[in-house]
Design an enzyme around this catalytic site. Structure first.
Site, PDB file in Angstrom:
ATOM      1  N   GLY A  82      16.310 123.239 126.541  1.00  8.88           N
ATOM      2  CA  GLY A  82      16.339 124.665 126.174  1.00  8.88           C
ATOM      3  C   GLY A  82      17.753 125.222 126.139  1.00  8.88           C
ATOM      4  N   GLU A 107      34.141 119.762  99.872  1.00 13.16           N
ATOM      5  CA  GLU A 107      34.902 118.592  99.386  1.00 13.16           C
ATOM      6  C   GLU A 107      34.009 117.615  98.634  1.00 13.16           C
ATOM      7  N   TYR A 114      42.573 127.954  98.033  1.00 20.14           N
ATOM      8  CA  TYR A 114      42.394 126.916  97.011  1.00 20.14           C
ATOM      9  C   TYR A 114      41.099 127.237  96.272  1.00 20.14           C
ATOM     10  N   LYS A 116      43.467 110.955  87.553  1.00 21.06           N
ATOM     11  CA  LYS A 116      42.903 111.838  88.572  1.00 21.06           C
ATOM     12  C   LYS A 116      43.918 112.289  89.623  1.00 21.06           C
ATOM     13  N   GLY A 137      30.539 123.369  91.020  1.00 26.11           N
ATOM     14  CA  GLY A 137      31.462 122.974  92.088  1.00 26.11           C
ATOM     15  C   GLY A 137      31.652 121.477  92.024  1.00 26.11           C
ATOM     16  N   ARG A 186      39.701 115.026 102.266  1.00 25.60           N
ATOM     17  CA  ARG A 186      38.626 114.100 102.680  1.00 25.60           C
ATOM     18  C   ARG A 186      39.138 113.150 103.748  1.00 25.60           C
TER      19      ARG A 186
HETATM   20  C1  LIG Z   1      51.948 122.146 110.272  1.00 26.66           C
HETATM   21  C2  LIG Z   1      50.719 122.942 110.050  1.00 26.66           C
HETATM   22  C3  LIG Z   1      49.469 122.149 110.237  1.00 26.66           C
HETATM   23  C4  LIG Z   1      48.291 123.056 110.152  1.00 26.66           C
HETATM   24  C5  LIG Z   1      47.058 122.317 110.263  1.00 26.66           C
HETATM   25  C6  LIG Z   1      46.398 122.123 108.934  1.00 26.66           C
HETATM   26  C7  LIG Z   1      45.115 121.386 109.063  1.00 26.66           C
HETATM   27  C8  LIG Z   1      44.682 120.717 107.761  1.00 26.66           C
HETATM   28  C9  LIG Z   1      43.573 119.746 107.958  1.00 26.66           C
HETATM   29  C10 LIG Z   1      42.860 119.392 106.696  1.00 26.66           C
HETATM   30  C11 LIG Z   1      41.452 119.877 106.760  1.00 26.66           C
HETATM   31  C12 LIG Z   1      41.339 121.161 105.992  1.00 26.66           C
HETATM   32  C13 LIG Z   1      39.955 121.710 106.137  1.00 26.66           C
HETATM   33  C14 LIG Z   1      39.739 122.617 105.046  1.00 26.66           C
HETATM   34  C15 LIG Z   1      38.305 122.946 104.909  1.00 26.66           C
HETATM   35  C16 LIG Z   1      37.885 122.546 103.569  1.00 26.66           C
HETATM   36  C17 LIG Z   1      37.198 123.656 102.895  1.00 26.66           C
HETATM   37  C18 LIG Z   1      36.605 123.183 101.640  1.00 26.66           C
HETATM   38  C19 LIG Z   1      37.274 123.092 100.521  1.00 26.66           C
HETATM   39  C20 LIG Z   1      36.606 122.654  99.259  1.00 26.66           C
HETATM   40  O1  LIG Z   1      35.450 122.346  99.210  1.00 26.66           O
HETATM   41  S1  LIG Z   1      37.602 122.591  97.868  1.00 26.66           S
HETATM   42  C21 LIG Z   1      36.559 122.091  96.542  1.00 26.66           C
HETATM   43  C22 LIG Z   1      36.155 120.656  96.655  1.00 26.66           C
HETATM   44  N1  LIG Z   1      35.460 120.233  95.479  1.00 26.66           N
HETATM   45  C23 LIG Z   1      35.130 119.004  95.269  1.00 26.66           C
HETATM   46  O2  LIG Z   1      35.351 118.153  96.090  1.00 26.66           O
HETATM   47  C24 LIG Z   1      34.493 118.681  93.932  1.00 26.66           C
HETATM   48  C25 LIG Z   1      33.846 117.333  93.890  1.00 26.66           C
HETATM   49  N2  LIG Z   1      33.927 116.771  92.576  1.00 26.66           N
HETATM   50  C26 LIG Z   1      34.875 115.887  92.204  1.00 26.66           C
HETATM   51  O3  LIG Z   1      35.763 115.541  92.979  1.00 26.66           O
HETATM   52  C27 LIG Z   1      34.774 115.350  90.817  1.00 26.66           C
HETATM   53  O4  LIG Z   1      34.097 116.207  89.969  1.00 26.66           O
HETATM   54  C28 LIG Z   1      34.091 113.966  90.804  1.00 26.66           C
HETATM   55  C29 LIG Z   1      35.000 112.974  91.512  1.00 26.66           C
HETATM   56  C30 LIG Z   1      32.725 113.997  91.475  1.00 26.66           C
HETATM   57  C31 LIG Z   1      33.872 113.510  89.353  1.00 26.66           C
HETATM   58  O5  LIG Z   1      35.025 113.757  88.641  1.00 26.66           O
HETATM   59  P1  LIG Z   1      35.146 113.372  87.089  1.00 26.66           P
HETATM   60  O6  LIG Z   1      33.912 113.747  86.359  1.00 26.66           O
HETATM   61  O7  LIG Z   1      36.415 113.942  86.589  1.00 26.66           O
HETATM   62  O8  LIG Z   1      35.324 111.832  87.140  1.00 26.66           O
HETATM   63  P2  LIG Z   1      34.335 110.618  86.971  1.00 26.66           P
HETATM   64  O9  LIG Z   1      33.229 110.652  87.962  1.00 26.66           O
HETATM   65  O10 LIG Z   1      33.918 110.467  85.540  1.00 26.66           O
HETATM   66  O11 LIG Z   1      35.295 109.422  87.336  1.00 26.66           O
HETATM   67  C32 LIG Z   1      36.283 108.923  86.411  1.00 26.66           C
HETATM   68  C33 LIG Z   1      37.192 108.011  87.184  1.00 26.66           C
HETATM   69  O12 LIG Z   1      38.024 108.768  88.037  1.00 26.66           O
HETATM   70  C34 LIG Z   1      37.940 108.268  89.360  1.00 26.66           C
HETATM   71  N3  LIG Z   1      38.188 109.389  90.282  1.00 26.66           N
HETATM   72  C35 LIG Z   1      37.483 110.518  90.451  1.00 26.66           C
HETATM   73  N4  LIG Z   1      38.049 111.295  91.372  1.00 26.66           N
HETATM   74  C36 LIG Z   1      39.142 110.650  91.785  1.00 26.66           C
HETATM   75  C37 LIG Z   1      40.155 110.951  92.747  1.00 26.66           C
HETATM   76  N5  LIG Z   1      40.121 112.079  93.470  1.00 26.66           N
HETATM   77  N6  LIG Z   1      41.127 110.064  92.916  1.00 26.66           N
HETATM   78  C38 LIG Z   1      41.161 108.904  92.218  1.00 26.66           C
HETATM   79  N7  LIG Z   1      40.238 108.560  91.286  1.00 26.66           N
HETATM   80  C39 LIG Z   1      39.245 109.422  91.084  1.00 26.66           C
HETATM   81  C40 LIG Z   1      36.559 107.707  89.461  1.00 26.66           C
HETATM   82  O13 LIG Z   1      36.450 106.817  90.520  1.00 26.66           O
HETATM   83  C41 LIG Z   1      36.427 107.065  88.100  1.00 26.66           C
HETATM   84  O14 LIG Z   1      37.096 105.839  88.136  1.00 26.66           O
HETATM   85  P3  LIG Z   1      36.663 104.686  87.133  1.00 26.66           P
HETATM   86  O15 LIG Z   1      37.662 103.629  87.415  1.00 26.66           O
HETATM   87  O16 LIG Z   1      36.711 105.228  85.744  1.00 26.66           O
HETATM   88  O17 LIG Z   1      35.280 104.322  87.538  1.00 26.66           O
HETATM   89  C1  LIG Z   2      31.918 126.070 104.225  1.00 33.86           C
HETATM   90  C2  LIG Z   2      32.364 125.853 102.808  1.00 33.86           C
HETATM   91  C3  LIG Z   2      33.692 126.006 102.484  1.00 33.86           C
HETATM   92  C4  LIG Z   2      34.110 125.831 101.170  1.00 33.86           C
HETATM   93  N1  LIG Z   2      35.412 126.035 100.851  1.00 33.86           N
HETATM   94  C5  LIG Z   2      35.829 125.910  99.577  1.00 33.86           C
HETATM   95  C6  LIG Z   2      37.184 126.133  99.221  1.00 33.86           C
HETATM   96  O1  LIG Z   2      38.020 126.443 100.054  1.00 33.86           O
HETATM   97  N2  LIG Z   2      37.530 126.020  97.928  1.00 33.86           N
HETATM   98  C7  LIG Z   2      36.641 125.683  96.957  1.00 33.86           C
HETATM   99  O2  LIG Z   2      37.031 125.606  95.794  1.00 33.86           O
HETATM  100  N3  LIG Z   2      35.346 125.440  97.265  1.00 33.86           N
HETATM  101  C8  LIG Z   2      34.921 125.542  98.538  1.00 33.86           C
HETATM  102  N4  LIG Z   2      33.609 125.291  98.861  1.00 33.86           N
HETATM  103  C9  LIG Z   2      32.670 124.897  97.818  1.00 33.86           C
HETATM  104  C10 LIG Z   2      32.304 123.413  97.876  1.00 33.86           C
HETATM  105  O3  LIG Z   2      33.398 122.608  97.562  1.00 33.86           O
HETATM  106  C11 LIG Z   2      31.130 123.119  96.948  1.00 33.86           C
HETATM  107  O4  LIG Z   2      30.033 123.888  97.370  1.00 33.86           O
HETATM  108  C12 LIG Z   2      30.810 121.645  96.979  1.00 33.86           C
HETATM  109  O5  LIG Z   2      31.805 120.898  96.326  1.00 33.86           O
HETATM  110  C13 LIG Z   2      29.439 121.317  96.391  1.00 33.86           C
HETATM  111  O6  LIG Z   2      29.329 121.753  95.097  1.00 33.86           O
HETATM  112  P1  LIG Z   2      28.136 122.689  94.580  1.00 33.86           P
HETATM  113  O7  LIG Z   2      28.067 123.861  95.468  1.00 33.86           O
HETATM  114  O8  LIG Z   2      28.390 122.857  93.132  1.00 33.86           O
HETATM  115  O9  LIG Z   2      26.823 121.839  94.801  1.00 33.86           O
HETATM  116  P2  LIG Z   2      25.812 121.329  93.692  1.00 33.86           P
HETATM  117  O10 LIG Z   2      26.507 120.325  92.846  1.00 33.86           O
HETATM  118  O11 LIG Z   2      25.163 122.438  92.966  1.00 33.86           O
HETATM  119  O12 LIG Z   2      24.784 120.571  94.603  1.00 33.86           O
HETATM  120  C14 LIG Z   2      23.383 120.914  94.710  1.00 33.86           C
HETATM  121  C15 LIG Z   2      22.545 119.633  94.727  1.00 33.86           C
HETATM  122  O13 LIG Z   2      22.667 118.967  93.471  1.00 33.86           O
HETATM  123  C16 LIG Z   2      22.952 117.608  93.683  1.00 33.86           C
HETATM  124  N5  LIG Z   2      23.787 117.081  92.587  1.00 33.86           N
HETATM  125  C17 LIG Z   2      24.756 117.731  91.891  1.00 33.86           C
HETATM  126  N6  LIG Z   2      25.348 116.887  91.018  1.00 33.86           N
HETATM  127  C18 LIG Z   2      24.744 115.697  91.154  1.00 33.86           C
HETATM  128  C19 LIG Z   2      24.924 114.414  90.563  1.00 33.86           C
HETATM  129  N7  LIG Z   2      25.854 114.201  89.637  1.00 33.86           N
HETATM  130  N8  LIG Z   2      24.142 113.397  90.968  1.00 33.86           N
HETATM  131  C20 LIG Z   2      23.201 113.604  91.910  1.00 33.86           C
HETATM  132  N9  LIG Z   2      22.997 114.789  92.523  1.00 33.86           N
HETATM  133  C21 LIG Z   2      23.751 115.814  92.154  1.00 33.86           C
HETATM  134  C22 LIG Z   2      23.696 117.560  95.008  1.00 33.86           C
HETATM  135  O14 LIG Z   2      23.620 116.272  95.604  1.00 33.86           O
HETATM  136  C23 LIG Z   2      22.978 118.637  95.803  1.00 33.86           C
HETATM  137  O15 LIG Z   2      21.820 118.043  96.380  1.00 33.86           O
HETATM  138  C24 LIG Z   2      33.169 125.473 100.172  1.00 33.86           C
HETATM  139  C25 LIG Z   2      31.823 125.303 100.501  1.00 33.86           C
HETATM  140  C26 LIG Z   2      31.412 125.489 101.796  1.00 33.86           C
HETATM  141  C27 LIG Z   2      29.963 125.325 102.139  1.00 33.86           C
END
Ligand SMILES: CCCCCCCCCCCCCCCCC/C=C/C(=O)SCCNC(=O)CCNC(=O)[C@H](O)C(C)(C)COP(=O)(O)OP(=O)(O)OC[C@H]1O[C@@H](n2cnc3c(N)ncnc32)[C@H](O)[C@@H]1OP(=O)(O)O
Ligand SMILES: Cc1cc2nc3c(=O)[nH]c(=O)nc-3n(C[C@H](O)[C@H](O)[C@H](O)COP(=O)(O)OP(=O)(O)OC[C@H]3O[C@@H](n4cnc5c(N)ncnc54)[C@H](O)[C@@H]3O)c2cc1C
Length: 671
Positions: free
Chosen positions: A409, A432, A147, A283, A155, A293
């Site tokens: 330790g 996430e 993904y 969204k 990010g 999450r």
């Molecule tokens: C049978 C087989 C089984 C096998 C086993 C399988 C096991 C599986 C287990 C699962 C566990 C898996 C583990 C995997 C490890 C994970 C590895 C990591 C992966 C990653 O990190 S992927 C990348 C993740 N990245 C992020 O999370 C990015 C974070 N940023 C955001 O989500 C967005 O940018 C944001 C939410 C912070 C802001 O978005 P945006 O600017 O577009 O929106 P606004 O802030 O302006 O909000 C506008 C309105 O939208 C609402 N909103 C935002 N997000 C959502 C949502 N997701 N859903 C619903 N609504 C959402 C806001 O609340 C705002 O609402 P409003 O009413 O206007 O206020």
């Molecule tokens: C172990 C691991 C696995 C991962 N796996 C995946 C994966 O499978 N797929 C994928 O796509 N990504 C993956 N990621 C990436 C991950 O999703 C991002 O690193 C994460 O979403 C944080 O974003 P960033 O790195 O841009 O942090 P940044 O946004 O650069 O954060 C840096 C600092 O800035 C602050 N900051 C940023 N924006 C704001 C704001 N609006 N307000 C206040 N403070 C702010 C944060 O709080 C933080 O203190 C993985 C990361 C790790 C560590």
């Protein structure tokens, strides 16, 4: 009462602990995993895996290079895939999860993101034309996916991702491109070396108009040779804090063309002639993150449970120091400070797992709603899972570190399993969505709830308590020892604090706005307060979930769970005492009362501490800890573990021969 873990030959101190158990550990385990059958199934999987040579580790991974660990993990993954049905029902999510934990461990494996995000993204967001083709092949593992959303430069802020997907009407294709260095995908798990496909998040452009982030299926490597396809640069981002056996990767795409159907179009669509139809909720494209999450709660509850098991069992086995003169050295678990360090972690692990159960029910209800065209449950679930993801990962991280330090330790040694566990778990604060950012999502929702409550409008599930009338003064300590009423008084106090903090944050925000700041700038001036309100609100949600599960638990385990809940609530209230005191809702005397009750709880729980952690039912394989082993025979195992260090293969190391001995010899001849 039976603790089912007692066996002959165990460390006598652990056996002694197990004999003071006041409940049936199997009853609690069955409650935790949903049924007696689920518990038995877990144990069968453990038994079979433990006896299977395909999953044996002659040398612990602690002593291997990253490359060797990845090789060993890939080998086990292949065995799980080919022989999985010998061990469990491979269609059962929890059985598979347990099998993977037992067979492979927690540090990552080649299919982690394939199952964790790639398949869920396709299943939740792609439409039939794409899923009919790709999902059977992905389930058959001809296709392995990642993904790929995060980039080197962005990010957190998805709206500013730089990778582009430009629609070409003439060919009905999207052109996917990485325009700058910072636009390279960076971090996605299993992207570097294992995957041949990925779901790639790109800014969608149609007729020069930027529409926003959308997901696309992109083939990265040849299905036969596994070589990267022309125009694709892909690799591993290098060593990290943990997740050694995960190939988190980088990716650059040079104007790669994919057919129109490769856009994940279940919710948002692009027609052949380039007309964009938005999703029914803006969204819905972010749905895979909500899924992860929600499910992270279970994993992080289990991570904290692992640390609590290790620290509790080890503290029962280790004797050091005396509480009174003239008596033998005590088990370190008898020290009040040790109990205060560890018991809240046991309670929090239970609280997190119970909260997950509630969230899972809500998640399933939301998905059912979406299938019927209703998205009304999504905002509440997004808000609370954003808060829970942040609070739980932080709480578990602090808890694991407390447990590690509580082991002295030996906790610092990889033999304890705790440094690696911490490294893996703490990543959850970042992935996430970084915690500070996700808490703001919860806070935004709280601000709307404050407005609705003031206008007497209906309030949704997680914020329903905003509509309650506060009594103005807390009932804590005034319930005459009635435990149920005392619990309610603490819950009421926490709800009062969360509500007050939300209202005050809202007023601060408004005030800055009235002072001439834009809404957004004013928000940045109050985010610390906003996030504080979000955290307390989330902790209220957890406390309510825990309370609900305990009060509806079977009578046989309710007394011990009630003791644990008491400790949890007293600990949470003392930890948040400043919020309860700030507006005079509680008095100093009431906080002193809470503390004294907390210390009583430590004593009450002491005889059941080992049995409570035994009830998590994590096997020695899952614990992967010399200190936490079920039989408590720690010291011999510690020595045998150290003997396996590569440094001990010879008595005189080549490095000593080459550099240290000649240096000593030179110095000797100078005299
Ligand atoms: C049978 C087989 C089984 C096998 C086993 C399988 C096991 C599986 C287990 C699962 C566990 C898996 C583990 C995997 C490890 C994970 C590895 C990591 C992966 C990653 O990190 S992927 C990348 C993740 N990245 C992020 O999370 C990015 C974070 N940023 C955001 O989500 C967005 O940018 C944001 C939410 C912070 C802001 O978005 P945006 O600017 O577009 O929106 P606004 O802030 O302006 O909000 C506008 C309105 O939208 C609402 N909103 C935002 N997000 C959502 C949502 N997701 N859903 C619903 N609504 C959402 C806001 O609340 C705002 O609402 P409003 O009413 O206007 O206020
Ligand atoms: C172990 C691991 C696995 C991962 N796996 C995946 C994966 O499978 N797929 C994928 O796509 N990504 C993956 N990621 C990436 C991950 O999703 C991002 O690193 C994460 O979403 C944080 O974003 P960033 O790195 O841009 O942090 P940044 O946004 O650069 O954060 C840096 C600092 O800035 C602050 N900051 C940023 N924006 C704001 C704001 N609006 N307000 C206040 N403070 C702010 C944060 O709080 C933080 O203190 C993985 C990361 C790790 C560590």
């Amino acid at each position: 009462m039976p603790n089912r873990c007692i066996k002959e030959g165990d460390n006598p101190d652990l056996t002694k602990e197990r004999k003071t158990c006041t409940f049936d550990t199997d009853e609690l385990t069955a409650n935790l995993y949903g049924s007696r059958n689920n518990m038995e199934r877990r144990r069968e999987i453990t038994k079979k895996i433990s006896a299977d040579p395909d999953f044996a580790d002659p040398i612990p991974h602690d002593f291997l290079s990253r490359e060797k660990c990845i090789e060993a993990t890939a080998k086990k993954t292949k065995a799980v895939v080919q022989r999985g049905s010998e061990f469990c029902d491979v269609t059962n999510y929890y059985e598979m999860l347990h099998l993977i934990n037992e067979a492979i461990g927690i540090g990552g494996y080649p299919l982690a993101l394939h199952y964790g995000m790639f398949l869920p993204a396709l299943e939740g967001q792609a439409e039939k034309e794409l899923t009919d083709d790709i999902i059977p092949r992905a389930k058959n593992l001809e296709v392995i996916g990642a993904y790929a959303q995060t980039e080197m430069g962005h990010g957190t802020n998805l709206r500013e991702l730089e990778t582009t997907a430009t629609y070409d009407k003439a060919t009905q294709e999207f052109i996917i491109n990485t325009p700058t260095r910072s636009a390279m995908k960076w971090w996605p798990g299993n992207l570097g070396k294992m995957s041949n496909y990925a779901v790639v998040t790109c800014q969608l452009f149609i007729d020069g108009r930027k529409i926003g982030p959308h997901n696309f299926l992109v083939q990265l490597r040849c299905e036969k040779t596994h070589e990267p396809l022309p125009g694709i640069i892909v690799g591993d981002i290098g060593p990290k804090m943990a997740f050694d056996t995960n190939d988190n990767g980088f990716l650059a795409l040079d104007n790669i063309r994919v057919p129109r159907k490769n856009m994940l179009m279940k919710h948002a669509k692009v027609s052949p002639d380039g007309v964009y139809t938005p999703p029914m909720h803006a969204k819905l494209n972010y749905g895979t993150m909500v899924y992860v999450r929600a499910h992270m709660l279970y994993a992080h509850g289990q991570f904290l449970a692992t640390a609590a098991i290790v620290a509790t069992r080890y503290s029962a086995v280790r004797r050091q120091g005396r509480i009174e003169h003239g008596v033998p050295e005590v088990q370190i678990l008898d020290y009040q400070t040790q109990q205060h360090r560890i018991f809240p972690q046991i309670a929090r692990a239970y609280a997190i797992i119970f909260t997950y159960m509630d969230i899972k029910d809500q998640y399933d209800a939301m998905i059912k709603g979406i299938a019927e065209g209703q998205t009304d449950l999504l905002p509440d679930l997004h808000a609370i899972t954003s808060g829970l993801k942040s609070v739980v990962t932080h709480m578990a991280g602090l808890g694991i570190e407390q447990c590690r330090m509580a082991c002295g330790g030996h906790g610092y040694s990889d033999a304890s399993g705790l440094p690696k566990l911490y490294g893996v778990q703490i990543g959850g604060c970042t992935y996430e969505g970084e915690n500070m950012v996700m808490l703001q999502q919860t806070a935004r929702y709280l601000m709307k709830a404050v407005a609705s409550a003031l206008q007497g409008k209906p309030l949704s599930h997680s914020v329903a308590y905003f509509g309650k009338k506060s009594s103005g003064k807390s009932r804590i300590g005034k319930e005459g020892g009635d435990i149920a009423r005392e619990h309610e008084a603490m819950l009421e106090a926490l709800e009062h604090a969360a509500c007050r903090l939300s209202v005050e944050a809202s007023q601060m925000w408004e005030k800055r706005g009235r002072g001439g700041e834009t809404k957004e700038r004013a928000w940045n001036g109050v985010t610390v307060e906003m996030n504080r309100a979000a955290r307390v609100h989330t902790r209220v949600f957890m406390a309510r979930s825990f309370h609900r599960r305990v009060t509806s638990s079977p009578p046989s385990i309710r007394p011990v769970l009630t003791d644990l809940l008491s400790l949890y609530l007293h600990y949470e209230c003392v930890d948040m005492a400043h919020h309860l005191l700030e507006d005079g809702f509680c008095s100093g005397e009431q906080i002193r009362y809470l503390k004294s009750r907390l210390y009583e709880d430590l004593t009450t729980l002491r005889p059941n501490a080992v049995s409570l952690v035994d009830s998590f039912d994590q096997s020695d394989r899952e614990l992967n800890s010399v200190l936490g082993r079920r039989d408590g025979n720690v010291y011999e195992a510690l020595y045998q573990w150290a003997r396996k260090s590569e440094l001990n293969y010879t008595d005189v190391l080549p490095a000593v021969q080459k550099y240290v001995m000649p240096m000593m010899e030179e110095n000797r001849s100078k005299l």
